[in-house]
Scaffold this active site. Structure first.
Site, mmCIF file in Angstrom:
data_model
loop_
_atom_site.group_PDB
_atom_site.id
_atom_site.type_symbol
_atom_site.label_atom_id
_atom_site.label_comp_id
_atom_site.label_asym_id
_atom_site.label_seq_id
_atom_site.Cartn_x
_atom_site.Cartn_y
_atom_site.Cartn_z
ATOM 1 C CG HIS A 129 -5.547 -3.357 -0.177
ATOM 2 N ND1 HIS A 129 -4.924 -2.842 -1.303
ATOM 3 C CD2 HIS A 129 -5.077 -2.632 0.876
ATOM 4 C CE1 HIS A 129 -4.137 -1.848 -0.949
ATOM 5 N NE2 HIS A 129 -4.204 -1.697 0.358
ATOM 6 C CE1 TYR A 172 -4.103 7.371 0.072
ATOM 7 C CE2 TYR A 172 -4.189 7.769 2.432
ATOM 8 C CZ TYR A 172 -4.178 6.897 1.364
ATOM 9 O OH TYR A 172 -4.237 5.550 1.591
ATOM 10 C CG ASP A 204 -2.036 1.013 1.168
ATOM 11 O OD1 ASP A 204 -3.010 0.875 0.414
ATOM 12 O OD2 ASP A 204 -1.880 2.002 1.901
#
Length: 362
Positions: free
Chosen positions: A336, A281, A178
């Site tokens: 994931h 982010y 990730d």
């Protein structure tokens, strides 16, 4: 005259289009009201069943869960980074003079997601799993600018230079999942002398993100967090207090987590709450240039076929950009969260990639 006739002929089409738009808007409004009403009824039932104290209160832990204090995973240490002076927490397992394997976690996790691979590779490598800046027991500097991509990459570089072997020319096997994978891609591109081999799990390179944005199709956590870039202020402390992935699917090679480990609550977040991870982010496509050349080190890319956050088609999209020697493995049935769902399978694939299987640590 012809224009008026054409307008009259198009009138039914315009009427139908307007009606369709009205129905779509009305349906959306009805769905929103119905969802709001259902949520309000659920909240009311919860309040009546539990009472105000339990419904709005928050249980505080006096100490970390036993699973986080389990020394079988490794030894907990702290390191002061050379470039920034930041104090990072990490867990290490394996001989101090063995080759370094550096494990970088993703959002919204910490070192604990690597607990299985710490055991799997601890006999062959000095395995190090840090809490990234802003996570876990590592320091959490305030402000969005403290989480610029170049600073995050500098943290990883400092870790390798401080812990890598040999000391005169430190290198490591770099493994990222990730957000840890996003950082691993760029460290390998910018500092190939520090990375002997690269393993990335369910993490697109920024080159591929920019080329295939529609494959980042599920708004949790990546897209929602990215949209938060436009929202001033910060998210509330303690926003995440339950099991990290309650909806995960059991994947191939899944290992038992031990008594009670599957439902280990996340530690209450510190005063800055989720702001530091969300800053990652916010700065993803900031001023930091995107490396256009593929990373030189040998590369293994792993992807879960049922990844709900990052479309598995992103994996093959990388092969058009990576060097011909790069390997891609799509793990059937896995979602994931590969480090926790399929640790034994990961150990097998990574061990084969590195030239020899993983050994169970003592």
């Amino acid at each position: 005259m012809p224009r008026r006739l054409l307008s009259l002929l198009l009138a039914p089409t315009r009427l139908l289009l307007s009606l369709r738009s009205l129905l779509a808007r009305g349906g959306l409004a009805v769905a929103a009201v119905a969802s709001g009403a259902a949520f309000a009824l659920w909240a009311m039932a919860l309040l009546l069943r539990r009472g105000p104290g339990a419904a709005f209160g928050r249980r505080r832990r006096e100490s970390a869960p036993a699973a986080l204090r389990d020394r079988d995973c490794g030894e907990r240490r702290h390191l002061r980074l050379r470039s920034s002076g930041l104090r990072l927490h990490y867990v290490t397992r394996g001989p101090p003079d063995a080759p370094l394997m550096l494990l970088l976690h993703g959002f919204p996790q910490n070192w604990f997601c690597w607990r299985h691979l710490l055991r799997e590779f601890g006999a062959r490598f000095r395995v190090v799993a840090p809490d990234l800046r802003g996570y876990g027991d590592s320091e959490k500097p305030p402000g969005r600018d403290s989480y610029r991509l170049e600073l995050l990459l500098g943290d990883v570089r400092d870790l390798i230079e401080a812990l890598g072997t040999p000391a005169a020319s430190p290198r490591c096997v770099l493994v990222g999942h990730d957000w840890g994978g996003v950082l691993a891609w760029e460290v390998a591109s910018r500092h190939p002398r520090l990375v002997e081999k690269l393993v990335v799990m369910d993490a697109p390179h920024r080159v591929v993100m920019a080329a295939a944005p529609l494959l980042l199709h599920v708004p949790v956590p990546a897209a929602v967090a990215a949209r938060a870039a436009a929202v001033p202020g910060r998210l509330p402390a303690g926003a995440v207090v339950h099991d990290q992935h309650p909806d995960r699917h059991p994947g191939p090679g899944a290992a038992p987590l031990g008594a009670g480990a599957r439902r280990v609550p996340v530690r209450p977040l510190p005063a800055r709450g989720l702001s530091p991870p969300i800053h990652y982010y916010r700065n993803l496509f900031g001023a930091t240039p995107i490396p256009r050349e593929p990373p030189p080190p040998p590369t293994l890319l792993l992807w879960g076929s049922r990844d709900a956050f990052l479309d598995p088609r992103l994996g093959p999209a990388h092969l058009r950009w990576l060097r011909p020697s790069a390997r891609l493995r799509i793990l059937p049935g896995a979602s994931h969260w590969l480090p926790e769902e399929a640790p034994h399978l990961l150990a097998k694939l990574i061990g084969e990639f590195l030239g020899g299987g993983a050994e169970e640590g003592s």
